[in-house]
Design an enzyme around this catalytic site. Sequence first.
Site, PDB file in Angstrom:
ATOM      1  N   ASP A   1       0.757  -1.585  -0.191  1.00  0.00           N
ATOM      2  CA  ASP A   1      -0.125  -0.428   0.183  1.00  0.00           C
ATOM      3  C   ASP A   1       0.868   1.341   0.036  1.00  0.00           C
ATOM      4  O   ASP A   1       2.378   1.363   0.111  1.00  0.00           O
ATOM      5  CB  ASP A   1      -1.176   0.021   0.959  1.00  0.00           C
ATOM      6  CG  ASP A   1      -2.149   0.742   1.064  1.00  0.00           C
ATOM      7  OD1 ASP A   1      -2.496   1.437  -0.427  1.00  0.00           O
ATOM      8  OD2 ASP A   1      -2.891   0.040   1.893  1.00  0.00           O
TER       9      ASP A   1
ATOM     10  N   ASP B   1     -10.929   2.115  -3.565  1.00  0.00           N
ATOM     11  CA  ASP B   1     -11.542   1.726  -1.765  1.00  0.00           C
ATOM     12  C   ASP B   1     -12.624   1.724  -2.380  1.00  0.00           C
ATOM     13  O   ASP B   1     -13.593   1.597  -0.886  1.00  0.00           O
ATOM     14  CB  ASP B   1     -10.856   3.052  -1.020  1.00  0.00           C
ATOM     15  CG  ASP B   1      -9.554   2.858  -0.356  1.00  0.00           C
ATOM     16  OD1 ASP B   1      -8.725   1.564  -0.826  1.00  0.00           O
ATOM     17  OD2 ASP B   1      -9.051   3.107  -0.171  1.00  0.00           O
TER      18      ASP B   1
END
Length: 750
Positions: free
Chosen positions: A491, A561
Amino acid sequence: MFGVDEMRPSAAMRFPFIFTLFALLTLLAVRSTLAQDARIFRLDGGNSTYAFGVNERGELQTLYWGGRLGPNDRFPPAQSYPEWASFDSSYSTTPQEYVGWGAGLFTEPALKVSFADGNRDLVLHFVRITVNSQQSQEVLLKDVFREIYVTLRYSVDPETGILARSAIIENHEKLPVVIEQAAAAQWTLPPARYTLSYLTGRWAGEWTLNQEPIHAGARVIESRRGSTGHQANPWFAISRDDSQERAGPAIAGEEHGEVWFGALAWSGSWRITVEQDQLDSVRVTGGFNPFDFGYELEPGERLETPVFYGGYSDHGLGGASRLLHRFELAHVLPQAPEPKPRPVIYNSWEATEFRVDEPGQVALAEKAASIGVDRFVMDDGWFGQRKTDNAGLGDWYVNPEKFPNGLKPLIEKVHALGMDFGLWVEPEMVNPDSDLYRKHPDWVLSFPGRPRTEQRNQLVLNLARSDVRDYIEGVLDRLLTENDIAFLKWDYNRNWSEPGWDQVPVAEQRRVYVEFVHNLYSILADLRKKHPALEIESCSGGGGRVDLGILHYTDEVWPSDNTDPFDRLSMQDGFSYAYTPQIMMAWVTDSPHWLNGRSTSLTYRMLSSMQGSLGIGANLNHWTSEDFATAKRLIAAYHSVQPTIVRGDLYRLLSPLDGSEVSATETVSRDKGQAVVFAFTHSTQEGRGFPLLQLQGLDPAAEYKIGWIEGKGIPGTAASASGAWWMRHGIQLDLHGDFQGAAFRLDRQH
Ligand code: DGJ
């Protein structure tokens, strides 16, 4: 120079006029004793041909990019274009393959350089070509006076015709030079009516497809953020379709018309400029973003640009994306040419956020295994003193309160359940509240004596530093050596703010834009080498780092997301213009959705995610037995057709864009043996039926049997029919209502 009276032809007439004039001039003046073919170079692949030549001044001039030409076709010699009155020199009007800023250039340069003595004029001329093979050539250019050399690399994929272009800039002067701007490549198209397509977005809203006519001037798509970014993606497509012959605005055809497309393989700041010049040619220039750039090259040093891929299709945007998908699978991804379909994953993030511990994760893993999940991934929260996003980044030891016996018991349990294990990391970041930052406050990007802007309470480690690079690789190598980890979700949750690197001389500090990314790539490459079974996902708060550079090292990406299944339909549609569904992770999460508050059925959510590489991200502790049964049935159905969905040829049958009430996609396996179709309603108005679906890409003569994954056709729908029937007669689904989905497969009968 043309006289003013001669400068009157309409835009559409100018180029034939100029070409005719030069054809005549060429016939009259024999300027070169060289055989013409010795100064014309051509690359053929798939359905496309690319050609360039050396003009009478010695510049490398673009001659052709488009559909495949005959093997015996001969190009006339490259001949520079005339100046346009006294305002645009021939240097500006002539399309060059890689033009230096100098000699009165007013269009976008490929290369701009500052010399130590203040000279900033750069004019690149052809030196020689090295033909490595039919598919690969290298051209050496040099400034007319100075010892600046540029090697242009070209290679073409014989199957798709996609070209890979890049440049190496070398300084053989006695003093340093500063590279202020360096493109990977420039592409030129002749004057015509074009439509530009490109992708933009923001966090939780990535992959918006924009389409607009190309007008005079420049459209810049870029990232100044130090990484690829959510706001724009380094991909473009330029369509010229049938509408150019009619009045009205040009439109980009989905399955018809000519399309030129390109994608930049770079995960740092980048820029693509699409420019219609003074004489209506269209030039695309892409590479390092020149904003705040300044790469000093010492004598003898070189700078290599990223690769800019470019391709051509005469089957519209659909044909263009099918070529790109094939190319990515066969040549870009780490497991190319035959990447394995992605395991169906479970991810803990939306269920537990930072509240991970051994019993909680084991409970989720047991439930995930029961529905047929292949890989269990524990997300953020397992390390350091991580309880919220305030602390812990940088401290990659297992949190002893949450996992008193380390990760091994959880990993063993996951294996015993028949899944492999994946783990979340965010290696390039540090929280100021961490042991790492307390020990090495000088390791972050920052300017001395200036504020350090935090985002999500974190700072960016300066990966350009070799000690930081080695630290990150060492920590991850140890984690992977000590634990049986099949997969890292890598990430990256913020962009750069103050990109300072004060530990090196001022002249070298801006190298950070290049060295950071090179070191990231080298860590990923080393980890894969040391742990050959390791697979990696590129995530950056969703789709903030998706490009053909990172995809050389990572097997999949997290597109957004935003997991709302309806929003995902248009995001997945946008994503698919540039990237293969193989890498497009799509989780099924909870309803109502946290972002939009929209309620949808589990079946609808599953079908939406099954268009890519399926994952489950819901809180399974809240599922009913009916939910488990639905998910198990659909995961089994997905597994049975996954290779077609992720590796087949994608046809976007009905677009979900522009407020569409319906959408549909079809993928056809490369051997045409199977097709899989997904169809969705947003809402049904006035009782209208679902539009007729006429399928594409099947073998018209073969017989295909239909198998329903979800939903049904209207009464009387054939159970088996020819490819011609499914493509011409089509199929009418019995699909109506709000947020409904259907899916079926067609299998060729032998
Ligand atoms: C951002 C990612 O996109 C999410 O999936 C999740 O991993 C969080 N970071 C964790 O902090």
